[in-house]
Motif scaffolding. Structure first.
Motif, PDB file in Angstrom:
ATOM      1  N   GLY A 251       0.784  -1.253  -0.221  1.00 36.50           N
ATOM      2  CA  GLY A 251      -0.400  -0.238   0.397  1.00 36.50           C
ATOM      3  C   GLY A 251       0.573   1.270   0.059  1.00 36.50           C
ATOM      4  N   TRP A 252       0.201   2.418  -0.135  1.00 39.61           N
ATOM      5  CA  TRP A 252       0.802   3.873  -0.644  1.00 39.61           C
ATOM      6  C   TRP A 252      -0.269   4.262   0.897  1.00 39.61           C
ATOM      7  CZ3 TRP A 252       5.750   5.384  -2.372  1.00 39.61           C
ATOM      8  CH2 TRP A 252       6.438   4.508  -3.189  1.00 39.61           C
ATOM      9  N   TYR A 253       0.385   5.231   1.469  1.00 39.51           N
ATOM     10  CA  TYR A 253      -0.137   6.064   2.872  1.00 39.51           C
ATOM     11  C   TYR A 253       0.555   7.634   2.100  1.00 39.51           C
ATOM     12  CZ  TYR A 253      -1.682   2.123   5.271  1.00 39.51           C
ATOM     13  OH  TYR A 253      -2.652   0.994   5.965  1.00 39.51           O
ATOM     14  N   ARG A 254      -0.066   8.800   2.624  1.00 44.67           N
ATOM     15  CA  ARG A 254       0.014   9.332   3.443  1.00 44.67           C
ATOM     16  C   ARG A 254      -0.056  10.654   4.444  1.00 44.67           C
ATOM     17  NH1 ARG A 254      -2.855  12.453  -1.858  1.00 44.67           N
ATOM     18  NH2 ARG A 254      -4.413  12.407  -0.097  1.00 44.67           N
ATOM     19  N   GLN A 255       0.962  11.752   4.632  1.00 46.46           N
ATOM     20  CA  GLN A 255       0.967  11.988   5.296  1.00 46.46           C
ATOM     21  C   GLN A 255       1.279  13.855   5.086  1.00 46.46           C
ATOM     22  OE1 GLN A 255       3.037  10.737   9.399  1.00 46.46           O
ATOM     23  NE2 GLN A 255       1.924  11.801  10.221  1.00 46.46           N
ATOM     24  N   GLY A 256      -0.045  14.145   5.053  1.00 44.02           N
ATOM     25  CA  GLY A 256      -0.120  15.691   4.771  1.00 44.02           C
ATOM     26  C   GLY A 256       0.376  16.349   5.870  1.00 44.02           C
ATOM     27  N   PRO A 257       1.056  17.749   5.705  1.00 43.25           N
ATOM     28  CA  PRO A 257       1.439  18.878   6.938  1.00 43.25           C
ATOM     29  C   PRO A 257       0.128  18.818   8.356  1.00 43.25           C
ATOM     30  CG  PRO A 257       2.352  19.644   4.553  1.00 43.25           C
ATOM     31  CD  PRO A 257       1.183  18.699   4.317  1.00 43.25           C
ATOM     32  N   GLY A 258       0.799  18.278   9.518  1.00 39.78           N
ATOM     33  CA  GLY A 258      -0.369  18.186  10.612  1.00 39.78           C
ATOM     34  C   GLY A 258      -1.325  17.713  10.293  1.00 39.78           C
ATOM     35  N   LYS A 259      -1.593  16.348   9.571  1.00 39.48           N
ATOM     36  CA  LYS A 259      -2.509  15.907   9.077  1.00 39.48           C
ATOM     37  C   LYS A 259      -2.087  14.125   9.351  1.00 39.48           C
ATOM     38  CE  LYS A 259      -4.110  18.519   5.066  1.00 39.48           C
ATOM     39  NZ  LYS A 259      -4.360  18.120   3.996  1.00 39.48           N
ATOM     40  N   THR A 260      -2.974  13.638   9.775  1.00 39.99           N
ATOM     41  CA  THR A 260      -2.540  11.794  10.335  1.00 39.99           C
ATOM     42  C   THR A 260      -2.679  11.361   8.566  1.00 39.99           C
ATOM     43  OG1 THR A 260      -5.032  11.712  10.436  1.00 39.99           O
ATOM     44  CG2 THR A 260      -4.295  12.176  11.953  1.00 39.99           C
ATOM     45  N   ARG A 261      -1.467  10.340   9.341  1.00 40.64           N
ATOM     46  CA  ARG A 261      -1.744   9.406   7.766  1.00 40.64           C
ATOM     47  C   ARG A 261      -2.784   8.754   7.377  1.00 40.64           C
ATOM     48  NH1 ARG A 261       2.950   5.153   9.223  1.00 40.64           N
ATOM     49  NH2 ARG A 261       4.304   7.076   9.653  1.00 40.64           N
ATOM     50  N   GLU A 262      -2.677   8.693   6.042  1.00 41.17           N
ATOM     51  CA  GLU A 262      -3.880   7.844   5.819  1.00 41.17           C
ATOM     52  C   GLU A 262      -3.681   6.912   4.478  1.00 41.17           C
ATOM     53  OE1 GLU A 262      -6.549  11.213   3.441  1.00 41.17           O
ATOM     54  OE2 GLU A 262      -4.320  12.127   2.334  1.00 41.17           O
ATOM     55  N   LEU A 263      -4.547   6.066   3.970  1.00 37.48           N
ATOM     56  CA  LEU A 263      -4.921   5.456   3.544  1.00 37.48           C
ATOM     57  C   LEU A 263      -4.362   5.828   1.320  1.00 37.48           C
ATOM     58  CD1 LEU A 263      -3.640   2.286   2.290  1.00 37.48           C
ATOM     59  CD2 LEU A 263      -6.133   2.034   2.370  1.00 37.48           C
ATOM     60  N   VAL A 264      -3.739   5.642   0.656  1.00 33.51           N
ATOM     61  CA  VAL A 264      -4.003   6.314  -0.569  1.00 33.51           C
ATOM     62  C   VAL A 264      -4.415   5.574  -1.776  1.00 33.51           C
ATOM     63  CG1 VAL A 264      -2.937   7.531  -2.726  1.00 33.51           C
ATOM     64  CG2 VAL A 264      -2.423   8.073  -0.487  1.00 33.51           C
ATOM     65  N   ALA A 265      -3.598   4.119  -1.738  1.00 31.13           N
ATOM     66  CA  ALA A 265      -4.068   2.916  -2.503  1.00 31.13           C
ATOM     67  C   ALA A 265      -3.465   1.980  -1.673  1.00 31.13           C
ATOM     68  CB  ALA A 265      -3.458   2.598  -3.654  1.00 31.13           C
ATOM     69  N   PHE A 266      -4.028   0.171  -1.983  1.00 29.62           N
ATOM     70  CA  PHE A 266      -3.048  -1.364  -1.745  1.00 29.62           C
ATOM     71  C   PHE A 266      -3.544  -1.377  -3.093  1.00 29.62           C
ATOM     72  CE2 PHE A 266      -6.295  -4.056  -0.846  1.00 29.62           C
ATOM     73  CZ  PHE A 266      -7.857  -3.281  -0.094  1.00 29.62           C
ATOM     74  N   ILE A 267      -3.020  -3.365  -3.199  1.00 29.96           N
ATOM     75  CA  ILE A 267      -2.820  -3.458  -4.255  1.00 29.96           C
ATOM     76  C   ILE A 267      -2.678  -5.192  -3.582  1.00 29.96           C
ATOM     77  CG2 ILE A 267      -0.475  -3.500  -4.765  1.00 29.96           C
ATOM     78  CD1 ILE A 267      -1.661  -4.031  -7.691  1.00 29.96           C
TER      79      ILE A 267
END
Length: 115
Positions: A35-51
């Motif tokens: 999977g790919w996760y994203r953590q934006g500035p001041g944000k919690t880590r979120e799932l972007v996509a998985f395979i």
């Protein structure tokens, strides 16, 4: 020991594209759900996509229609093609590997989208 190394991040203008790569080592990569996760500035880590190991994919609503996740098991690599990038896509993108309750993370690659 499983290791995941991401690459491909950078600075891009809104509307542009980037392709992220994550190379795995030390495990049976083909069995992992990746999977790919994203953590934006001041944000919690979120799932972007998985395979999954079988190639089934799933995307966050924010990624649908713009991002594509894929994998090349022969090269132990998972990709994230990101098109039509928006400033809100900015963040550290982390690669995740999951197998039988074990989770593995890369160090992340920075993606910055300017408006």
């Amino acid at each position: 020991q499983v290791q995941l190394v991401e690459s491909g991040g950078g600075l891009v203008q809104a509307g542009g594209s980037l392709r992220l790569s994550c190379v795995g080592s030390g495990g049976r990569f083909s069995l992992f759900t990746m999977g790919w996760y994203r953590q934006g500035p001041g944000k919690t880590r979120e799932l972007v996509a998985f395979i999954s190991s079988s190639g089934s994919t799933n995307y966050a609503d924010s990624a649908k229609g713009r991002f594509t996740i894929s994998r090349d098991n022969a090269k132990n690599t998972v990709f994230l093609q990101m098109n039509s990038l928006k400033p809100e896509d900015t963040g550290v993108y982390l690669c995740n590997g999951r197998y039988i309750g074990n989770y593995y993370w890369g160090q992340g690659t920075q993606v910055t989208v300017s408006s």
